[in-house]
Scaffold this motif. Structure first.
Motif, PDB file in Angstrom:
ATOM      1  N   ASN A  33      32.534  32.506  47.706  1.00  0.00           N
ATOM      2  CA  ASN A  33      32.378  32.044  49.136  1.00  0.00           C
ATOM      3  C   ASN A  33      33.671  31.896  49.935  1.00  0.00           C
ATOM      4  O   ASN A  33      33.886  32.181  50.946  1.00  0.00           O
ATOM      5  N   PHE A  34      34.481  31.079  49.067  1.00  0.00           N
ATOM      6  CA  PHE A  34      35.875  30.796  49.780  1.00  0.00           C
ATOM      7  C   PHE A  34      36.789  31.981  49.799  1.00  0.00           C
ATOM      8  O   PHE A  34      37.358  31.882  51.122  1.00  0.00           O
ATOM      9  N   GLY A  35      36.715  32.962  49.111  1.00  0.00           N
ATOM     10  CA  GLY A  35      37.375  34.163  49.163  1.00  0.00           C
ATOM     11  C   GLY A  35      36.937  35.073  50.500  1.00  0.00           C
ATOM     12  O   GLY A  35      37.456  35.505  51.192  1.00  0.00           O
ATOM     13  N   TYR A  36      35.627  35.078  50.739  1.00  0.00           N
ATOM     14  CA  TYR A  36      35.102  35.581  51.814  1.00  0.00           C
ATOM     15  C   TYR A  36      35.407  34.937  53.019  1.00  0.00           C
ATOM     16  O   TYR A  36      35.817  35.395  53.899  1.00  0.00           O
ATOM     17  N   ARG A  37      35.086  33.481  52.947  1.00  0.00           N
ATOM     18  CA  ARG A  37      35.353  32.855  54.303  1.00  0.00           C
ATOM     19  C   ARG A  37      37.025  32.997  54.837  1.00  0.00           C
ATOM     20  O   ARG A  37      37.479  32.991  55.958  1.00  0.00           O
ATOM     21  N   LEU A  38      37.990  33.177  53.908  1.00  0.00           N
ATOM     22  CA  LEU A  38      39.274  33.252  53.896  1.00  0.00           C
ATOM     23  C   LEU A  38      39.643  34.676  54.441  1.00  0.00           C
ATOM     24  O   LEU A  38      40.367  34.960  55.367  1.00  0.00           O
ATOM     25  N   ALA A  45      37.202  39.826  49.236  1.00  0.00           N
ATOM     26  CA  ALA A  45      36.895  38.570  48.641  1.00  0.00           C
ATOM     27  C   ALA A  45      36.765  38.842  47.092  1.00  0.00           C
ATOM     28  O   ALA A  45      37.535  38.065  46.356  1.00  0.00           O
ATOM     29  N   LYS A  46      36.129  39.949  46.753  1.00  0.00           N
ATOM     30  CA  LYS A  46      36.120  40.533  45.370  1.00  0.00           C
ATOM     31  C   LYS A  46      37.250  40.370  44.747  1.00  0.00           C
ATOM     32  O   LYS A  46      37.603  39.921  43.559  1.00  0.00           O
ATOM     33  N   ASP A  47      38.224  41.343  45.400  1.00  0.00           N
ATOM     34  CA  ASP A  47      39.777  41.617  44.740  1.00  0.00           C
ATOM     35  C   ASP A  47      40.241  40.210  44.724  1.00  0.00           C
ATOM     36  O   ASP A  47      41.034  40.040  43.640  1.00  0.00           O
TER      37      ASP A  47
ATOM     38  N   ASP B  73      28.552  42.501  39.944  1.00  0.00           N
ATOM     39  CA  ASP B  73      29.354  43.502  39.473  1.00  0.00           C
ATOM     40  C   ASP B  73      30.914  42.580  39.370  1.00  0.00           C
ATOM     41  O   ASP B  73      31.587  42.861  38.537  1.00  0.00           O
ATOM     42  N   LEU B  74      31.123  41.849  40.199  1.00  0.00           N
ATOM     43  CA  LEU B  74      32.234  41.100  40.157  1.00  0.00           C
ATOM     44  C   LEU B  74      32.419  40.144  38.875  1.00  0.00           C
ATOM     45  O   LEU B  74      33.373  40.244  38.271  1.00  0.00           O
ATOM     46  N   VAL B  75      31.214  39.499  38.673  1.00  0.00           N
ATOM     47  CA  VAL B  75      31.256  38.666  37.398  1.00  0.00           C
ATOM     48  C   VAL B  75      31.235  39.579  36.236  1.00  0.00           C
ATOM     49  O   VAL B  75      32.315  39.194  35.291  1.00  0.00           O
ATOM     50  N   GLU B  76      30.830  40.588  36.051  1.00  0.00           N
ATOM     51  CA  GLU B  76      31.086  41.624  35.076  1.00  0.00           C
ATOM     52  C   GLU B  76      32.510  42.243  34.784  1.00  0.00           C
ATOM     53  O   GLU B  76      32.901  42.099  33.959  1.00  0.00           O
ATOM     54  N   LYS B  77      32.972  42.348  36.120  1.00  0.00           N
ATOM     55  CA  LYS B  77      34.346  42.723  36.111  1.00  0.00           C
ATOM     56  C   LYS B  77      35.669  41.783  35.454  1.00  0.00           C
ATOM     57  O   LYS B  77      36.170  42.088  34.651  1.00  0.00           O
TER      58      LYS B  77
END
Lengths: 196, 88
Positions: A33-38, A45-47, B73-77
């Motif tokens: 959530n923090f990553g997404y909000r930034l 955000a995932k990266d 998928d993020l958790v898995e990665k």
């Protein structure tokens, strides 16, 4: 790499795995959530979160077991964002933060800016208004609201995460709240609420 | 009276309503400060109104902006990546 000023720890592989799974992974949802909000982008955000966990894993011996893992992880994420993502940020009109802070430190902003924002109008904000209002703030103001109101960090923790003095945390929060109210007030007006 | 206000710090002058309110909002108040502010609000309509509005915004933020769970998928990665990484 400077993540925390604690002396280097020595952990066995088993301990490392326990720390990672037991102390770091439970914060994955807050971190995302923090990553997404930034970044304001779900893929970025995932990266960013993935990158943060990789760094946390690599530098796990800079973390003292049983201390504040959430603040430690948030600090890494914030630094990664500044170093790697902010440069290629999609946000238009990148603002010089110092300029923003100087401007908002002026007397003007401390006046009661939202006399027409009322609790009743907030009750009708059942869609994305609050989220959009938050996302529209400059990232430094957005960040303190996230850390304080969404994640419940204390001034001292926020000061460490952001590398700023506690006094600055406090004043930045004050200004961020005013800016958010100003934005919500605009939404309220557009929804047909008249001035009180 | 000043001496009874738990928001007063020895080196500083009496705090304004806004300063007290922020300490409460930011969840940095002690129990004594919370008690004092609650009593203060009974006699200070602007503080009461501001508190009500600010707390409503805070609650709205918490209910609308927490974002739910991270994608699976993020958790898995991350787990896969962790298994592949060698410690420095």
């Amino acid at each position: 790499m400077e993540l925390e000023e604690t002396p280097k720890q020595h952990y066995s592989d088993k301990e490392k795995s326990e720390i990672f799974n037991g102390e770091f992974m439970p914060h994955i949802h807050s971190m995302y959530n923090f990553g997404y909000r930034l970044t304001l982008d779900r893929d970025d955000a995932k990266d960013l979160v993935q990158d943060t966990y990789l760094k946390a894993y690599r530098f796990i011996e800079s973390f003292q077991k049983g201390t504040n893992a959430k603040a430690w992880l948030f600090r890494i994420l914030k630094n990664s964002f500044i170093n790697d993502y902010r440069k290629k940020s999609k946000e238009p009109n990148k603002v010089d933060y110092q300029e923003v802070e100087t401007y908002y430190n002026s007397e003007d902003v401390d006046r009661q800016i939202t006399p027409d924002l009322r609790v009743e109008s907030l009750k009708d904000m059942i869609g994305d208004e609050i989220s959009n209002a938050l996302n529209s703030l400059d990232v430094d103001f957005r960040t303190v609201i996230i850390l304080c109101d969404l994640e419940g960090f204390k001034y001292e923790e926020m000061a460490k995460i952001l590398d700023i003095p506690i006094g600055t945390v406090r004043s930045r929060l004050h200004r961020a709240r005013n800016l958010l109210k100003e934005k919500l007030s605009e939404y309220a007006k557009s929804m047909g609420y008249n001035k009180a | 009276m000043n001496n009874m206000n738990p928001f007063v710090k020895p080196e500083l002058s009496k705090p304004t309503c806004m300063e007290m309110l922020q300490t409460i909002l930011d969840d940095e108040a002690t129990d004594d400060q919370k008690k004092y502010f609650k009593a203060h609000m009974d006699q200070c309509m602007p503080c009461y109104k501001s508190y009500d509005l600010d707390m409503s915004i805070k609650q709205l933020l918490q209910s609308k902006c927490c974002g739910g769970d991270a994608p699976q998928d993020l958790v898995e990665k991350i787990k896969v990546q962790m298994a592949q990484t060698k410690f420095i």
